[in-house]
Design a protein around this motif. Structure first.
Motif, PDB file in Angstrom:
ATOM      1  N   LYS A   1       0.864  -1.523  -0.285  1.00 49.33           N
ATOM      2  CA  LYS A   1      -0.046   0.011   0.308  1.00 49.33           C
ATOM      3  C   LYS A   1       0.884   1.426   0.448  1.00 49.33           C
ATOM      4  O   LYS A   1       0.473   2.522  -0.546  1.00 49.33           O
ATOM      5  N   ALA A   2       1.894   1.469   0.719  1.00 52.00           N
ATOM      6  CA  ALA A   2       2.978   2.949   0.377  1.00 52.00           C
ATOM      7  C   ALA A   2       4.208   2.421  -0.689  1.00 52.00           C
ATOM      8  O   ALA A   2       4.858   3.699  -0.477  1.00 52.00           O
ATOM      9  N   GLY A   3       3.941   1.536  -1.192  1.00 52.07           N
ATOM     10  CA  GLY A   3       4.714   1.483  -2.564  1.00 52.07           C
ATOM     11  C   GLY A   3       5.690   1.360  -2.192  1.00 52.07           C
ATOM     12  O   GLY A   3       6.700   1.998  -2.870  1.00 52.07           O
ATOM     13  N   VAL A   4       6.591   0.257  -0.740  1.00 46.96           N
ATOM     14  CA  VAL A   4       7.975   0.541  -1.015  1.00 46.96           C
ATOM     15  C   VAL A   4       7.527  -1.376  -1.911  1.00 46.96           C
ATOM     16  O   VAL A   4       7.022  -2.000  -1.227  1.00 46.96           O
ATOM     17  N   ALA A   5       8.619  -1.585  -2.045  1.00 44.89           N
ATOM     18  CA  ALA A   5       9.251  -3.022  -2.195  1.00 44.89           C
ATOM     19  C   ALA A   5      10.174  -3.808  -1.179  1.00 44.89           C
ATOM     20  O   ALA A   5      10.857  -3.163  -0.466  1.00 44.89           O
ATOM     21  N   VAL A   6       9.194  -5.070  -0.784  1.00 45.26           N
ATOM     22  CA  VAL A   6       9.184  -5.636   0.780  1.00 45.26           C
ATOM     23  C   VAL A   6      10.126  -6.977  -0.072  1.00 45.26           C
ATOM     24  O   VAL A   6       9.419  -7.563  -1.990  1.00 45.26           O
ATOM     25  N   VAL A   7      10.662  -7.873   0.555  1.00 46.96           N
ATOM     26  CA  VAL A   7      11.215  -9.676   0.444  1.00 46.96           C
ATOM     27  C   VAL A   7      10.327  -9.687   0.985  1.00 46.96           C
ATOM     28  O   VAL A   7      10.470 -10.267   2.127  1.00 46.96           O
ATOM     29  N   ASN A   8       9.335 -10.768   0.523  1.00 45.74           N
ATOM     30  CA  ASN A   8       8.994 -11.683   1.873  1.00 45.74           C
ATOM     31  C   ASN A   8       9.213 -13.063   1.897  1.00 45.74           C
ATOM     32  O   ASN A   8       9.799 -13.927   0.922  1.00 45.74           O
ATOM     33  N   GLY A   9       9.986 -13.231   3.233  1.00 49.27           N
ATOM     34  CA  GLY A   9      10.127 -14.412   3.374  1.00 49.27           C
ATOM     35  C   GLY A   9      12.021 -14.041   3.447  1.00 49.27           C
ATOM     36  O   GLY A   9      12.849 -13.627   2.995  1.00 49.27           O
ATOM     37  N   GLY A  10      12.997 -15.106   4.123  1.00 52.88           N
ATOM     38  CA  GLY A  10      13.546 -15.429   3.834  1.00 52.88           C
ATOM     39  C   GLY A  10      14.491 -15.865   6.077  1.00 52.88           C
ATOM     40  O   GLY A  10      14.414 -15.565   5.948  1.00 52.88           O
ATOM     41  N   CYS A  11      15.708 -16.005   5.652  1.00 54.42           N
ATOM     42  CA  CYS A  11      16.281 -17.140   6.862  1.00 54.42           C
ATOM     43  C   CYS A  11      17.356 -15.916   7.433  1.00 54.42           C
ATOM     44  O   CYS A  11      18.073 -15.598   6.693  1.00 54.42           O
ATOM     45  N   TYR A  12      17.016 -15.312   8.699  1.00 53.58           N
ATOM     46  CA  TYR A  12      17.925 -14.433   9.866  1.00 53.58           C
ATOM     47  C   TYR A  12      18.596 -15.213  10.115  1.00 53.58           C
ATOM     48  O   TYR A  12      18.521 -15.708  11.106  1.00 53.58           O
ATOM     49  N   GLY A  13      20.297 -15.391  10.006  1.00 56.12           N
ATOM     50  CA  GLY A  13      21.461 -15.616  11.294  1.00 56.12           C
ATOM     51  C   GLY A  13      21.746 -14.497  12.184  1.00 56.12           C
ATOM     52  O   GLY A  13      22.045 -13.291  11.500  1.00 56.12           O
ATOM     53  N   ALA A  14      21.275 -14.579  13.224  1.00 47.26           N
ATOM     54  CA  ALA A  14      21.824 -13.928  14.181  1.00 47.26           C
ATOM     55  C   ALA A  14      23.987 -14.021  14.808  1.00 47.26           C
ATOM     56  O   ALA A  14      23.288 -15.379  15.659  1.00 47.26           O
ATOM     57  N   THR A  15      24.576 -13.447  15.003  1.00 48.03           N
ATOM     58  CA  THR A  15      25.704 -13.824  15.832  1.00 48.03           C
ATOM     59  C   THR A  15      26.154 -12.312  16.720  1.00 48.03           C
ATOM     60  O   THR A  15      24.833 -11.264  16.987  1.00 48.03           O
ATOM     61  N   GLN A  16      26.936 -12.778  17.225  1.00 50.73           N
ATOM     62  CA  GLN A  16      27.204 -12.627  18.639  1.00 50.73           C
ATOM     63  C   GLN A  16      27.209 -10.889  18.305  1.00 50.73           C
ATOM     64  O   GLN A  16      27.317 -10.053  19.095  1.00 50.73           O
ATOM     65  N   GLY A  17      28.079 -10.444  17.802  1.00 49.22           N
ATOM     66  CA  GLY A  17      29.008  -9.144  17.291  1.00 49.22           C
ATOM     67  C   GLY A  17      29.076  -8.776  18.541  1.00 49.22           C
ATOM     68  O   GLY A  17      29.401 -10.078  19.615  1.00 49.22           O
ATOM     69  N   PRO A  18      29.775  -7.388  18.585  1.00 54.11           N
ATOM     70  CA  PRO A  18      29.905  -6.429  17.865  1.00 54.11           C
ATOM     71  C   PRO A  18      30.461  -6.266  16.251  1.00 54.11           C
ATOM     72  O   PRO A  18      30.272  -5.834  15.635  1.00 54.11           O
ATOM     73  N   ARG A  19      31.528  -7.340  16.450  1.00 57.12           N
ATOM     74  CA  ARG A  19      32.528  -7.298  14.898  1.00 57.12           C
ATOM     75  C   ARG A  19      31.695  -7.782  13.515  1.00 57.12           C
ATOM     76  O   ARG A  19      30.689  -8.643  14.552  1.00 57.12           O
ATOM     77  N   LEU A  20      31.870  -7.401  12.861  1.00 54.15           N
ATOM     78  CA  LEU A  20      31.136  -7.980  11.494  1.00 54.15           C
ATOM     79  C   LEU A  20      32.061  -9.633  11.180  1.00 54.15           C
ATOM     80  O   LEU A  20      32.620  -9.633  11.917  1.00 54.15           O
ATOM     81  N   GLU A  21      31.162 -10.135  10.213  1.00 54.39           N
ATOM     82  CA  GLU A  21      31.296 -11.476  10.699  1.00 54.39           C
ATOM     83  C   GLU A  21      33.129 -11.656   9.663  1.00 54.39           C
ATOM     84  O   GLU A  21      33.161 -11.259   8.587  1.00 54.39           O
ATOM     85  N   THR A  22      33.864 -12.714   9.329  1.00 51.37           N
ATOM     86  CA  THR A  22      34.086 -13.277   8.553  1.00 51.37           C
ATOM     87  C   THR A  22      34.081 -13.598   7.138  1.00 51.37           C
ATOM     88  O   THR A  22      32.740 -14.577   7.161  1.00 51.37           O
ATOM     89  N   VAL A  23      34.568 -13.900   5.663  1.00 49.50           N
ATOM     90  CA  VAL A  23      34.147 -14.563   4.903  1.00 49.50           C
ATOM     91  C   VAL A  23      33.459 -16.122   5.109  1.00 49.50           C
ATOM     92  O   VAL A  23      32.859 -16.607   4.599  1.00 49.50           O
ATOM     93  N   ALA A  24      34.862 -16.462   5.630  1.00 49.63           N
ATOM     94  CA  ALA A  24      34.463 -18.257   6.109  1.00 49.63           C
ATOM     95  C   ALA A  24      33.290 -18.312   6.615  1.00 49.63           C
ATOM     96  O   ALA A  24      32.207 -19.512   6.553  1.00 49.63           O
ATOM     97  N   GLU A  25      33.355 -17.062   8.132  1.00 46.24           N
ATOM     98  CA  GLU A  25      31.691 -17.456   8.536  1.00 46.24           C
ATOM     99  C   GLU A  25      30.632 -17.374   8.063  1.00 46.24           C
ATOM    100  O   GLU A  25      29.653 -17.599   8.040  1.00 46.24           O
ATOM    101  N   ILE A  26      30.690 -16.241   6.875  1.00 49.78           N
ATOM    102  CA  ILE A  26      29.121 -15.978   6.279  1.00 49.78           C
ATOM    103  C   ILE A  26      29.091 -17.243   5.590  1.00 49.78           C
ATOM    104  O   ILE A  26      27.942 -17.537   4.678  1.00 49.78           O
ATOM    105  N   ALA A  27      30.209 -17.944   4.648  1.00 50.30           N
ATOM    106  CA  ALA A  27      30.057 -19.136   3.789  1.00 50.30           C
ATOM    107  C   ALA A  27      29.667 -20.106   4.328  1.00 50.30           C
ATOM    108  O   ALA A  27      28.644 -20.701   4.318  1.00 50.30           O
ATOM    109  N   ARG A  28      29.465 -19.735   5.749  1.00 51.38           N
ATOM    110  CA  ARG A  28      29.335 -20.994   6.336  1.00 51.38           C
ATOM    111  C   ARG A  28      27.062 -21.182   6.535  1.00 51.38           C
ATOM    112  O   ARG A  28      26.497 -21.855   6.722  1.00 51.38           O
TER     113      ARG A  28
END
Length: 249
Positions: A150-177
């Motif tokens: 209704k607001a005219g905003v494009a959104v993606v429906n669905g997807g899996c959220y991986g919750a990591t510890q932070g506050p640092r960002l993840e390594t390439v290997a961690e994202i591959a996992r």
């Protein structure tokens, strides 16, 4: 509190106040689980009563692994909230979830550790084994998707959220996992917030705002903080339109 909150919003990085709140008042809530991240702002949008809480505090002073998720969720429930929209800044893994995308995820995997993750973790509390098969409320998710349309905003429906510890960002290997595990997004604040909302039987859904490609994704060589904040600002600008449409129903 006897007054019902029509909607509670938990703002993530970049969203520290709810635009357009009328008659706003700040409430200090002390809970048996400690103090929430910030004062809770209650006001009105039209004839709807809204509660807003900045997850990291108004000045972004609380790191993801130090957020008192139990106090935050409990305080909103205590004030009368029964529906909660969580706004989370995330990194994109899946090809259609690049910077500035807005996603309404439907699943989550918890990679965090050491966080106080249940209201059962206090002396004398009842031990509850809640069904968490589908971590986000189907009804509220559907309402968000309709509101975005209704607001005219494009959104993606669905997807899996991986919750990591932070506050640092993840390594390439961690994202591959995470990708191998089926994660489409990565963020630091999705859990235990979603599980705590389920323990209190709150309707809970997430608006995930993609601030950057996760490490090793897209064509970026290095994650730039200025780029993250620019993308996040653009994505965050769409949130009030979605929430206004949601509240108009």
């Amino acid at each position: 509190m006897s007054d019902i909150i029509d909607l509670a919003v938990i703002g993530g990085t970049g969203l520290y106040r709810f635009p357009g709140l009328e008659d706003a008042e700040k409430h200090v809530v002390n809970t048996r689980f400690g103090t929430p991240s910030d004062r809770i702002v209650i006001g009105r949008v039209g004839n709807k009563r809204i509660a807003f809480l900045a997850r990291h505090g108004e000045g972004h002073s609380v790191a993801p692994h130090r957020v008192n998720y139990r106090a935050n969720v409990w305080a909103l429930h205590h004030l009368g909230a029964r529906r909660v929209v969580a706004v989370n800044a995330v990194g994109g893994i899946r090809e259609d979830m690049g910077p500035r995308a807005v996603v309404v995820p439907d699943q989550i995997i918890d990679y965090t550790h050491g966080r106080l993750s249940s209201f059962c973790d206090v002396e004398g509390a009842e031990v509850r084994h809640v069904d968490f098969s589908h971590p986000y409320s189907a009804g509220l998710r559907a309402e968000l998707l309709v509101a975005a349309r209704k607001a005219g905003v494009a959104v993606v429906n669905g997807g899996c959220y991986g919750a990591t510890q932070g506050p640092r960002l993840e390594t390439v290997a961690e994202i591959a996992r995470l990708r191998r595990d089926g994660c489409d997004l990565v963020g630091m604040t999705g859990m235990p917030e979603a599980a705590l909302a389920r323990e209190l039987e709150l309707d809970y859904a997430c608006l995930a705002l993609v601030a950057n490609w996760a490490a090793g994704c897209g064509d970026q060589q290095e994650i730039s903080l200025p780029e993250i904040f620019a993308h996040l600002e653009a994505a965050t600008a769409q949130v009030p339109m979605i929430l206004s449409a949601l509240l108009a129903d």
